[in-house]
Structures are given as C-alpha cells and as structure tokens.
Design a protein around this motif. Structure first.
Motif, short mmCIF file in Angstrom:
data_model
loop_
_atom_site.label_atom_id
_atom_site.label_comp_id
_atom_site.label_asym_id
_atom_site.label_seq_id
_atom_site.Cartn_x
_atom_site.Cartn_y
_atom_site.Cartn_z
N GLY A 85 -2.29 11.74 -1.07
CA GLY A 85 -2.31 12.50 -0.05
C GLY A 85 -1.28 11.94 1.09
N GLU A 86 -1.57 12.62 2.22
CA GLU A 86 -0.62 12.64 3.33
C GLU A 86 -0.83 11.03 3.86
N ARG A 87 -1.85 10.35 3.64
CA ARG A 87 -2.19 9.12 4.38
C ARG A 87 -1.41 8.13 3.53
N GLY A 88 -0.84 8.35 2.39
CA GLY A 88 -0.32 7.25 1.51
C GLY A 88 1.46 7.32 1.77
N ILE A 89 1.97 6.14 1.89
CA ILE A 89 3.45 6.16 1.93
C ILE A 89 4.01 5.36 0.78
N PRO A 123 1.71 6.72 -7.80
CA PRO A 123 2.24 6.18 -6.67
C PRO A 123 0.86 6.58 -5.41
N ILE A 124 0.96 5.83 -4.27
CA ILE A 124 -0.07 6.24 -3.33
C ILE A 124 0.46 7.74 -2.93
N ARG A 125 1.81 7.96 -2.52
CA ARG A 125 2.11 9.28 -2.26
C ARG A 125 1.34 10.41 -2.89
N GLN A 162 -7.55 4.77 -5.48
CA GLN A 162 -8.34 5.60 -4.80
C GLN A 162 -9.48 5.12 -3.85
N GLU A 163 -9.99 4.06 -4.26
CA GLU A 163 -10.95 3.56 -3.28
C GLU A 163 -10.38 3.11 -1.81
N VAL A 164 -9.16 2.46 -2.07
CA VAL A 164 -8.30 1.97 -0.83
C VAL A 164 -8.02 3.26 -0.27
N TYR A 165 -7.37 4.24 -0.68
CA TYR A 165 -7.10 5.65 0.02
C TYR A 165 -8.11 6.13 0.59
N ASP A 166 -9.57 5.94 0.31
CA ASP A 166 -10.66 6.53 0.62
C ASP A 166 -11.27 5.73 2.02
N LEU A 218 -3.41 4.62 7.74
CA LEU A 218 -2.44 4.95 6.66
C LEU A 218 -2.34 3.84 5.71
N VAL A 219 -1.97 4.14 4.63
CA VAL A 219 -1.60 3.00 3.56
C VAL A 219 -0.23 2.87 3.34
N LEU A 220 0.30 2.04 3.58
CA LEU A 220 1.75 1.53 2.89
C LEU A 220 1.63 0.81 1.62
N SER A 221 2.06 1.54 0.55
CA SER A 221 1.90 0.99 -0.87
C SER A 221 3.58 0.34 -1.08
#
Ligand SMILES: Cc1ncc(COP(=O)(O)O)c(C=O)c1O
Length: 337
Positions: free
Chosen positions: A167-171, A162-164, A129-133, A141-144
């Motif tokens: 939210g919408e910044r997660g792939i 999964p990062i998806r 969550q911290e990475v996403y924030d 964007l975050v590619l995980s």
C-alpha cells in the motif's frame, strides 16, 4: 551491443529512462513508471528519502544492526532514532513484538531491511504485513531497504512481496548491486507513492541530477535477464552453502553460524578471545581474507561472512580463515570462556 554503441551520451532523463522505469514498475503491484525514481545506487535512494521526508526532532525506528546510513543519516538530520534489535538467542531473528512498543503516534518512519545486512535474517510475509499494519495504526511510513531482493537462499525463507505492494505507506528501495552482482553500475531506485517520488526527484536535482545513460541501459539488460542471472547466482550460492556446511562442521570447536535465510550475508561466531577488529585485520593483511568485524555492527565475537563469491574463491577464503584461527590457537590465543 549495437544499441549500446549507438547510445547518445547527452544528459539522460532525470528520473531514469522510461524503459527502465516501466520494466521495474512491472515488478511491483499497482505501480507505474511515475512511481519509480532511478538513483545512484540504493545509497542515494535512502539518502534522498530521509532528507525529503524527515525533519529535526522526528521519531524514526530503524532495524539494528544496519547498513550504516540507515541509522546515521536520520540521526544527522536530528531525528530521535530508536532501534529494533534481533533476538540473538534465536539465530539473529527479528520479532515484531519487539518493534511494537517502539512505534508511537509520533513515529514518522519505520526503516527495515529484509533480507538483512549483516545477519541474513528475513521477515516473513506475515511479519511484513504486521510491520505495515503498525505503520498504518500510527500514521508512519515504512522504508524497506530491499537491496537483497531476488536473492532467495536455497533452504532459506521464501521470497516476500516488496513493501510497495502492501500500500501507499510503503516505500521500496532496490538496486542492481546485490542481485545482479554489478555494484559498479551504481543504479538503484525508489518505488513509492507519486508525491514522495516527486519530492525525492526534486531533491536529487541538487545532487546527481540523473543516472548515467550507459548505466541505465546496462541495468535494463540485467533486469530484463533477471531469471537467468538469478539461476546462476543460485547455483553459486548452493555450492558455497555446501562448502560452508562442511567447513563449519569441521571447525565446530572454533566457529558457528546460522546460514542466511535470504540475501548473501550472515554473522559467524568465533570462539577465540581476540577482538573482531584485530582478527579481521589479521585475516585481511596476512591471509587476504575479507570478513567484516562484528564489532562494527555492535556484535563483538562475530565476523560477517558473504556467500556470493565464486565457489573456488569462497572455498579458499574459508580454508585460509581456518589456517588463521588454528595458527592463533596454536600460538597461545585462548578460547573464550
Ligand atoms: C542494506 C543495504 N542497503 C543499501 C546498500 C547500498 O547499495 P548500492 O550499491 O545500491 O548503493 C547496501 C550495500 O551494501 C546494503 O547492504
């Protein structure tokens, strides 16, 4: 079986079959088959994401060490790549405090891989969550790379979303290669926002066009039976961890490790004063043991070990490794100071 025999092997659906995409979509939150693109392994998924989203000069932050393409493809595109490194004094664990200064308002993409190849480190749900924030604050964007999803290790870290799902910044990138032990199927996927999935699909039209129909059908069988396969894998990994624990205890003068928190891999330290490439070659050529040299990941003095082999193969591999190390020691190779 009859369904497989009856399968027509014409060109298959370009995005992957609706059946496979909807089965995978159901493993993510707020995800429909339109959010999924089936690819030729996770390697193609990562490749098309990088080439669809990144331009020369973009800033990218990538975990280090890493599965090579995660660093080399953005670098080949001409991106400025910076590296999020683990704390080696802390059993190769990642601290988000080390990522924070690397992310700026020019960062286009943060690339993570959890559970991690080659260290076996796993981010917690809070860290993810911290990475996403961080991505949200900086507009990135975050590619995980979740190639090791569904591979919890007994005594390791709990599974995280999964990062998806964040939210919408997660792939999210997934594959059947690791969790189901079928890399020969060459089936992976992207789970992300529809516009990104469509961009990746457009690019993939120039590469492999569509997944093989038979492989798509076999991957669907694997994913549908994932609980049974995961139980089998867990049983294998449990036995291998017991074998490893006894082996590391018996050879504590020569080797040490932190067991993986997730996935199938870890780095083990060896105390002999011999380059890891040389040791890995000796092990492969003279003892039929495959352990990747740590120097390939920037960590001299280590070998990468996998814990997913059939238990009797794993035990034999460790016994042979012990024989090799003891032989080198007896023949005059010094211990590292
Ligand atoms: C982190 C990571 N990503 C991607 C891949 C590629 O997987 P696939 O077989 O699905 O192409 C691997 C394979 O080793 C991997 O370790």
């Amino acid at each position: 079986m009859q369904r497989l025999l009856d399968l027509r092997l014409g060109y298959s659906e370009a995005r992957g079959t609706e059946a496979l995409r909807s089965t995978l979509a159901a493993t993510y939150a707020n995800t429909s088959p339109d959010n999924i693109l089936i690819t030729t392994g996770a390697i193609e998924a990562n490749y098309v994401i990088f080439n669809s989203l990144l331009d020369d000069g973009d800033e990218v932050v990538v975990v280090d060490p890493a599965y090579q393409q995660l660093q080399s493809v953005p670098a080949a595109i001409g991106c400025h790549v910076s590296y999020w490194k683990p704390r080696t004094d802390f059993g190769f664990r990642y601290d988000v405090a080390d990522l924070t200064p690397l992310v700026t308002d020019r960062t286009r993409l943060i690339v993570i891989n959890t559970p991690h190849n080659p260290t076996g480190a796993a981010l917690s749900a809070d860290q993810l969550q911290e990475v996403y924030d961080l991505a949200e604050q900086s507009g990135a964007l975050v590619l995980s790379d979740e190639a090791y999803r569904w591979l919890e290790v007994p005594g390791g870290a709990p599974a995280i979303p999964p990062i998806r799902n964040l939210g919408e910044r997660g792939i999210s990138v997934g594959t059947v290669s690791k969790p189901f032990g079928v890399p020969g199927l060459r089936i992976g996927w992207i789970a992300g926002p529809v516009d990104i999935v469509q961009k990746c699909w457009a690019m993939r039209d120039f590469i492999t066009l569509s997944p093989g129909g038979l492989n798509d059908a076999l991957a669907l069988i694997a994913i549908t039976h994932r609980d049974q396969i995961a139980a089998r894998t867990r049983h294998i990994v449990e036995q291998n961890l017991d074998t490893a624990e006894a082996w590391f205890a018996r050879n504590a003068d020569l080797v040490s490790w932190t067991p993986p928190q997730g996935g199938l891999l870890s780095l083990m330290r060896f105390e002999l004063d011999v380059p890891s490439y040389q040791l890995a070659n000796t092990l492969a050529e003279e003892y039929s043991v495959m352990l990747a040299p740590g120097a390939a990941f920037g960590y001299e003095g280590y070998l990468r070990i996998g814990i997913g082999a059939p238990p009797e193969v794993f035990r034999r591999g460790l016994d042979e490794t012990e024989r090799c190390l003891r032989h080198l020691l007896a023949s005059g190779v010094k211990k590292r100071s």
